[in-house]
Structure formats: structure tokens, C-alpha cells
Design a protein around this motif. Structure first.
Motif, mmCIF file in Angstrom:
data_model
loop_
_atom_site.group_PDB
_atom_site.id
_atom_site.type_symbol
_atom_site.label_atom_id
_atom_site.label_comp_id
_atom_site.label_asym_id
_atom_site.label_seq_id
_atom_site.Cartn_x
_atom_site.Cartn_y
_atom_site.Cartn_z
ATOM 1 N N UNK A 1 26.619 0.599 -37.464
ATOM 2 C CA UNK A 1 25.697 0.086 -36.654
ATOM 3 C C UNK A 1 24.436 0.854 -36.749
ATOM 4 N N UNK A 2 24.667 2.362 -36.648
ATOM 5 C CA UNK A 2 23.515 3.042 -36.770
ATOM 6 C C UNK A 2 22.788 3.341 -37.851
ATOM 7 N N UNK A 3 23.232 2.480 -38.913
ATOM 8 C CA UNK A 3 22.384 2.409 -40.284
ATOM 9 C C UNK A 3 21.927 1.082 -40.517
ATOM 10 N N UNK A 4 22.120 0.243 -39.558
ATOM 11 C CA UNK A 4 21.346 -1.000 -39.925
ATOM 12 C C UNK A 4 20.561 -1.515 -38.932
ATOM 13 N N UNK A 5 19.631 -2.453 -39.258
ATOM 14 C CA UNK A 5 18.490 -2.952 -38.591
ATOM 15 C C UNK A 5 18.629 -4.533 -38.405
ATOM 16 N N UNK A 6 18.567 -5.023 -37.320
ATOM 17 C CA UNK A 6 18.834 -6.466 -37.125
ATOM 18 C C UNK A 6 17.453 -6.831 -37.451
ATOM 19 N N UNK A 7 17.389 -7.891 -38.523
ATOM 20 C CA UNK A 7 15.969 -8.413 -38.774
ATOM 21 C C UNK A 7 15.568 -9.760 -38.057
ATOM 22 N N UNK A 8 16.708 -10.668 -38.220
ATOM 23 C CA UNK A 8 16.786 -11.906 -37.335
ATOM 24 C C UNK A 8 17.988 -12.400 -37.114
ATOM 25 N N UNK A 9 18.124 -12.878 -35.742
ATOM 26 C CA UNK A 9 19.411 -13.560 -35.766
ATOM 27 C C UNK A 9 19.126 -15.169 -35.977
ATOM 28 N N UNK A 10 19.728 -15.515 -37.124
ATOM 29 C CA UNK A 10 19.119 -17.064 -37.510
ATOM 30 C C UNK A 10 19.863 -18.043 -36.769
ATOM 31 N N UNK A 11 19.313 -19.153 -36.770
ATOM 32 C CA UNK A 11 19.641 -20.387 -35.696
ATOM 33 C C UNK A 11 21.071 -20.952 -36.577
ATOM 34 N N UNK A 12 21.260 -20.551 -37.701
ATOM 35 C CA UNK A 12 22.248 -21.237 -38.539
ATOM 36 C C UNK A 12 23.608 -20.505 -37.896
ATOM 37 N N UNK A 13 24.608 -21.489 -37.664
ATOM 38 C CA UNK A 13 25.857 -20.810 -37.390
ATOM 39 C C UNK A 13 26.619 -20.670 -38.589
ATOM 40 N N UNK A 14 27.557 -19.754 -38.699
ATOM 41 C CA UNK A 14 28.528 -19.638 -39.732
ATOM 42 C C UNK A 14 29.627 -20.542 -39.654
ATOM 43 N N UNK A 15 30.240 -21.073 -40.780
ATOM 44 C CA UNK A 15 31.091 -22.108 -40.765
ATOM 45 C C UNK A 15 32.688 -21.644 -40.436
ATOM 46 N N UNK A 16 33.497 -22.517 -39.888
ATOM 47 C CA UNK A 16 34.699 -22.293 -39.537
ATOM 48 C C UNK A 16 34.852 -21.683 -38.036
ATOM 49 N N UNK A 17 35.613 -21.556 -37.711
ATOM 50 C CA UNK A 17 36.163 -20.924 -36.180
ATOM 51 C C UNK A 17 36.306 -19.200 -36.181
ATOM 52 N N UNK A 18 35.417 -18.597 -35.468
ATOM 53 C CA UNK A 18 35.634 -17.366 -35.623
ATOM 54 C C UNK A 18 37.056 -16.743 -35.495
ATOM 55 N N UNK A 19 37.749 -17.287 -34.429
ATOM 56 C CA UNK A 19 39.179 -16.859 -34.379
ATOM 57 C C UNK A 19 39.687 -16.686 -35.640
#
Length: 254
Positions: free
Chosen positions: A195-213
């Protein structure tokens, strides 16, 4: 944050304080204006929150609100105090602040709503290293909860930069490193990102498919030795049926 979330957070801040807190102080802590705090106080009072005080003097929450008495054993309380103490010292500001309010709620419920009956903790967390949570950790937690795709910029160990679209599924806390586990659309595989090497550019409105579990279950099946997570190397991926996630070894993006 939404107003509902802010109301709950305001209650948590008030519960964690033993002395009255002024509206300007509350406003700075929650990142809003004093006028918003005054409105929130009125709203909470209207639904029964026992908040005492007034403008110019400060506000405090009377004891015994929300949680019923909890049947924690002494060792369970020590474990909670130790874990939340670690979070307070090592996590990002949002989690650190919530650790204080969470412990205040638990201890208040344990003592039938009385904060005066609380005795000093038997165990105390202490850390000799610097806090490791960068600000983007809070943004990633929000994306995980809402199951949103995230556009990130990442710098690997050699300094090479790349742009990715990832599906964040969990954050793994090591002593001094925080790792985002995610499905990477560029690699079409699970990957780990410091996480210390990444930069969050945008949290997209698109949900990723399937169930997170279900996605987390596949990730865990492919990485059974969590402690060696940072040293796993790439191996050829095997695929399930069309459109399914890769079943194979995972690696950190170096």
C-alpha cells in the motif's frame, strides 16, 4: 462520509471523551463545520441520545447509551484492549480514532454504562516502529466494503510505474507492511500490492462481479501460507471455465 455515518462517528467520539467537547473541536475531528455539528447534536437528541451541554461550553454523552451489558471475561477484555491499543498506535487515523471509541463502548457496557467504574488496563500495547498505514488505506477499505473497482498507480521494487484496474478484496497487516490483495485486470490474476507503493487514482462506480466472499475464498485457496506471501513467485496460471478467476499461484507486484 454520509450524514448517517457521521452521526454514528459523532456518538463514538463523544463516548470516548470524559470531558465536554466543544463544537469546533468536534468539527475539526470529523472534518465538517461547527454548524454541521450543531445540527447533528440536535438530530441525535431528537432520536433519544442523552447528550448534555450547549454551544460555547461543550457536549458530552451520558453513560449507558446503546450497548447492553456484555459478558466478556477478564482475559477477553485484556485481548480487546491489547488489540485495539495496537490499532490506535499502528493503523491509519480513521481506524485509530475508531479503536478508542470502540473500546469506550465495550468498557462502558461491561460496567453497566459507568465509565467511572473502569479500572486501568492490565495489558498495554506498545510499538517501537513508526506507524505504517498511509492515508490511502482508508480509501481502499471503503472500496472493499462497497465492492468497487479501483484505478491505481503502482511503483514496484525497481521503481517501474504502472497503471492498474484492480478489484480490492482485503488488506493484510504485517508488522511494518500493509498489503492489498486484489484481482488485477491487467494480469488477469490475483496480485499483492504494497500500500505504501500505490496511489489511489479513482474509486470507480463500477462494482466488480460476483460475491466478494467467493473471491476471497478463491484467493485463500491459492495462498495457504500467508507468512510467505511476499516471496511467492509467478507460475503459469491455470484457468477455470470461461470468465472465471485464475486458479494458480499469486505474487507480489515487485
Amino acid at each position: 462520509m454520509s450524514r448517517t455515518s457521521r452521526l454514528f462517528e459523532l456518538l463514538g467520539v463523544l463516548r470516548a471523551r470524559r470531558m465536554p467537547v466543544t463544537a469546533p473541536d468536534l468539527a475539526r475531528e470529523l472534518g465538517v463545520s461547527p454548524r454541521s455539528i450543531y445540527r447533528d447534536i440536535d438530530t441525535l437528541r431528537s432520536i433519544g441520545a442523552p447528550i448534555e451541554g450547549q454551544a460555547g461550553i461543550g457536549y458530552c454523552l451520558k453513560e449507558g447509551f446503546f450497548l447492553p451489558e456484555l459478558a466478556f471475561s477478564p482475559d477477553e477484555l485484556d485481548a480487546l484492549a491489547l488489540g485495539l491499543g495496537w490499532v490506535r498506535q499502528r493503523a491509519d487515523p480513521a481506524l485509530a480514532r475508531c479503536s478508542e471509541s470502540a473500546l469506550a463502548k465495550i468498557l462502558s457496557a461491561k460496567n453497566n454504562g459507568s465509565t467511572s467504574a473502569q479500572s486501568p488496563a492490565v495489558v498495554t500495547a506498545a510499538s517501537t516502529s513508526e506507524p505504517a498505514d498511509p492515508p490511502q488505506a482508508a480509501l481502499l477499505r471503503d472500496a472493499i466494503r462497497r465492492q468497487r473497482k479501483v484505478a491505481i498507480g503502482y511503483e514496484d521494487a525497481q521503481g517501474a510505474l504502472s497503471d492498474r484496474i484492480v478489484w480490492p478484496i482485503t488488506i493484510v497487516y504485517f508488522d511494518d507492511v500493509r498489503i492489498l490483495a486484489a484481482w488485477c485486470e491487467r494480469r488477469y490474476a490475483f496480485r499483492h500490492f504494497r500500500i505504501d507503493r500505490l496511489r489511489v487514482k479513482t474509486i470507480l462506480e463500477e462494482r466488480y462481479p460476483g460475491r466478494r466472499q467467493s473471491i476471497v475464498t478463491q484467493w485463500r485457496q491459492q495462498d495457504r501460507d500467508w507468512r510467505s506471501m511476499l516471496t511467492i513467485s509467478d507460475t503459469p496460471a491455470r484457468y477455470q471455465s470461461a470468465g472465471a478467476l485464475t486458479v494458480g499461484a499469486m505474487s507480489e507486484e515487485r
